[in-house]
Every structure is written in structure tokens, then in C-alpha cells.
Scaffold this active site. Structure first.
Site, PDB file in Angstrom:
ATOM      1  CB  CYS A  71       4.470 -42.608 -46.143  1.00 54.15           C
ATOM      2  SG  CYS A  71       3.258 -43.810 -45.658  1.00 54.15           S
ATOM      3  CG  HIS A 163      -2.461 -34.209 -45.557  1.00 60.27           C
ATOM      4  ND1 HIS A 163      -2.939 -35.495 -45.613  1.00 60.27           N
ATOM      5  CD2 HIS A 163      -1.120 -34.301 -45.485  1.00 60.27           C
ATOM      6  CE1 HIS A 163      -1.919 -36.340 -45.562  1.00 60.27           C
ATOM      7  NE2 HIS A 163      -0.795 -35.645 -45.481  1.00 60.27           N
ATOM      8  CD  GLU A 212      -2.905 -43.067 -48.080  1.00 60.38           C
ATOM      9  OE1 GLU A 212      -1.975 -43.202 -48.896  1.00 60.38           O
ATOM     10  OE2 GLU A 212      -2.986 -43.719 -47.037  1.00 60.38           O
ATOM     11  CB  CYS A 221      -3.684 -41.270 -43.785  1.00 61.15           C
ATOM     12  SG  CYS A 221      -2.619 -40.050 -44.534  1.00 61.15           S
ATOM     13  N   GLY A 224      -1.788 -37.768 -42.588  1.00 63.98           N
ATOM     14  CA  GLY A 224      -3.150 -37.236 -42.530  1.00 63.98           C
ATOM     15  C   GLY A 224      -3.628 -37.041 -41.097  1.00 63.98           C
TER      16      GLY A 224
HETATM   17  C1  ZDR Z   1      -1.113 -41.161 -46.120  1.00 66.92           C
HETATM   18  C2  ZDR Z   1       0.122 -41.941 -45.943  1.00 66.92           C
HETATM   19  N1  ZDR Z   1      -0.204 -43.304 -46.103  1.00 66.92           N
HETATM   20  C3  ZDR Z   1       0.669 -41.711 -44.545  1.00 66.92           C
HETATM   21  O1  ZDR Z   1       0.543 -42.612 -43.683  1.00 66.92           O
HETATM   22  O2  ZDR Z   1       1.177 -40.643 -44.269  1.00 66.92           O
HETATM   23  C4  ZDR Z   1       1.088 -41.409 -46.943  1.00 66.92           C
HETATM   24  C5  ZDR Z   1       1.005 -42.019 -48.308  1.00 66.92           C
HETATM   25  C6  ZDR Z   1       1.305 -41.016 -49.373  1.00 66.92           C
HETATM   26  C7  ZDR Z   1       0.083 -40.298 -49.829  1.00 66.92           C
HETATM   27  N2  ZDR Z   1      -0.791 -41.159 -50.552  1.00 66.92           N
HETATM   28  C8  ZDR Z   1       0.555 -39.142 -50.717  1.00 66.92           C
HETATM   29  O3  ZDR Z   1       0.905 -38.096 -50.161  1.00 66.92           O
HETATM   30  O4  ZDR Z   1       0.567 -39.265 -51.957  1.00 66.92           O
END
Ligand code: ZDR
Length: 277
Positions: A71, A163, A212, A221, A224
């Protein structure tokens, strides 16, 4: 159980230091804690653990209880917690994650923390690494994906987590609420996917909105944003360093010559408390 609550670009997390004691069931705890009505409210929980390979280990669980490998916004908050709460005196340290060992660096200005830069490691681009079904041994760049009868061009990137980046003409008005979950559960993605809807403003500015995996629409994100810049370069739409404007703030991302992706942005403490659940 004591906790601290953090946000990075409006992506919010409850951080729990579990070095001494671990809960029985992280998935159940995350679901309860993240609930915005019956819990504290967050997009995920961040867990501080000891590591045999790095200075610390981070685990992250989504609101639905699923565990994410990484994350980006979370690791900035995690790093600032370690520094502000004096678990380390170093401004640069190593963190073991599901995406390997990553290196956050606290950015100081006159002794004040102004942000965190993270060496997010190298992106993974082969179909089986992301994973995307049917693309073994090759990259997934501007490939057709059909959702609700409409075909979009997807570029898939793993930053440790999957992603799917889709370039759109108008990110603001793209119907993410209706389509996000369909991308997340599309048969291309056996481990589901995070999906970024990206409008290119110019070669160093993009506007990105995200759906997400395991958390639905969030304000930002980090992984992301990194995937977005990598995808933008692969499609020759942007330069290797760009500003990513998210619903909740902005991040600077650079896909450096050494193939590592560097992400820089804020991480802020919101409140501290004790969980009685
Ligand atoms: C998108 C995220 N909040 C970030 O900042 O990188 C990561 C959260 C995890 C995401 N929902 C997943 O890969 O399941």
C-alpha cells in the site's frame, strides 16, 4: 488496543503496533475497525511487526478483510509513525512488505517532517507476474478489455499488487461507481485488481481516480499512482516523472533510470485512540 489514525492524500488507515501482541484474526479486526459507522472508519489497517530481514515489517488489510501485498499511501503513514513515535531514529530504513523490502525516506525541512519518499521497487510487467490471464511471458499494454459491452484499452502493472490502468478522456465524469467492481472482478484478474481511470493533462500531469480492490472508491492510491506513471510511459503518453492529481491530494512519481519507482507525498496523523471492540 491502542491505535493511531493516519491519512495520506485522504486514503485513511488505522495503524496498530502488533510487535508485542497480535490479534487472533486480522481479517475480522480490519472489517470491524474500518467500518465507518460501527468502527473507527478507514480504508484499511496497517500492522507494525518485527522483521528478520528488514528494520520493520508492514502488513495491510483492506476493509473487506483481504490482505494486500502493498500500500503506497499506507507505507508513507507507516514510515512517519516509526519516525514520529521514535521506533527508529533513522530517516531512511527498510520495511518488509508483500512486495519485497522497500525503503521509505522521511523528508525534513528545518527539522519538520514535510512528507515521505518511498523507493517502491521495480514494477512487474509480465502477465503472470501481475497476474493477468492469457498474457504469460508478455506485457499487457493497451490491450482490449470489455466491461458492460464496452471495450477499453487496459495497461496492467504490478507494484506488488495488481493494477489495471485505463486512460479516459474525462476522469471526473467517468462512471467509476458503476463499472469499478466489474473491472475488479473481471476474468482477466485471478487475484482481482485495483483499477485506475486516468486522464492525461500534459506529459507531466495526470488526473487519476481509483477503484480499489477490496475497498471500492477511495480518495487516493499510492501504488495506483506508481502504476499510472509506469503505464503512461509504456503508452508514451507522459514523461518518466509526473504529478498525479488524486481526489484527495497529489503525489509525485518518478520511474527512475534504475527501473525503481519513487513516490513522494504527504502522511498525516489524524488522531490517536483506544479500540474497545
Ligand atoms: C491502493 C492502496 N491504497 C495504495 O495506496 O497503494 C493500496 C491498498 C491495497 C489495495 N486495495 C489492494 O491491492 O488490495
Amino acid at each position: 488496543m491502542k491505535f493511531t489514525k493516519w491519512q495520506g492524500c485522504g486514503n485513511d488507515f488505522v495503524l496498530i503496533d502488533c510487535r508485542e501482541q497480535e490479534p487472533e484474526d486480522y481479517a475480522a479486526l480490519s472489517q470491524k475497525v474500518c467500518d465507518r459507522h460501527y468502527g473507527i472508519g478507514a480504508d484499511g489497517i496497517l500492522v507494525v511487526l518485527p522483521s528478520a530481514k528488514a528494520d520493520f515489517r508492514m502488513r495491510i488489510f483492506n476493509t473487506d478483510g483481504s490482505e494486500a501485498e502493498m500500500c503506497g499511501n499506507g507505507i508513507r503513514c507507516f514510515a512517519r509513525y516509526l519516525y514520529d513515535y521514535k521506533l527508529t531514529s533513522k530517516t531512511e530504513f527498510t520495511v518488509e512488505t508483500g512486495a519485497g523490502i522497500l525503503v521509505p525516506k522521511i523528508i525534513l525541512d528545518g527539522g519538520k517532517v514535510t512528507g515521505v519518499q518511498v523507493d517502491m521497487g521495480e514494477p512487474h510487467l509480465l502477465g503472470e507476474e501481475i497476474p493477468v490471464v492469457g498474457f504469460d511471458g508478455r506485457r499487457v499494454i493497451a490491450e482490449p478489455i470489455t466491461v458492460e459491452g464496452k471495450t477499453y484499452a487496459m495497461t496492467a502493472v504490478s507494484m506488488g499488487n495488481p493494477h489495471c490502468v485505463v486512460f479516459v478522456d474525462d476522469a471526473e465524469n467517468f462512471p467509476i461507481e458503476e463499472l469499478g467492481t466489474q473491472f475488479e472482478h473481471h476474468e482477466f484478474f485471478p487475484r482481482k485488481t485495483n483499477t485506475e481511470f486516468v486522464e492525461v493533462k500534459d506529459r507531466s500531469h495526470v488526473r487519476m481516480r481509483v477503484w480499489e480492490r477490496g475497498a471500492a472508491i477511495t480518495l487516493a492510491c499510492g501504488t495506483g499512482s506508481c502504476a499510472t506513471v509506469v503505464a503512461g510511459v509504456l503508452n508514451d503518453k507522459i514523461d518518466r516523472k509526473a504529478e498525479v492529481q488524486l481526489d484527495g491530494g497529489k503525489l509525485i512519481v518518478e520511474w527512475a533510470a534504475n527501473n525503481h519507482v519513487f513516490m513522494t507525498g504527504p502522511a498525516e496523523l489524524v488522531f490517536t485512540g483506544e479500540w474497545n471492540g
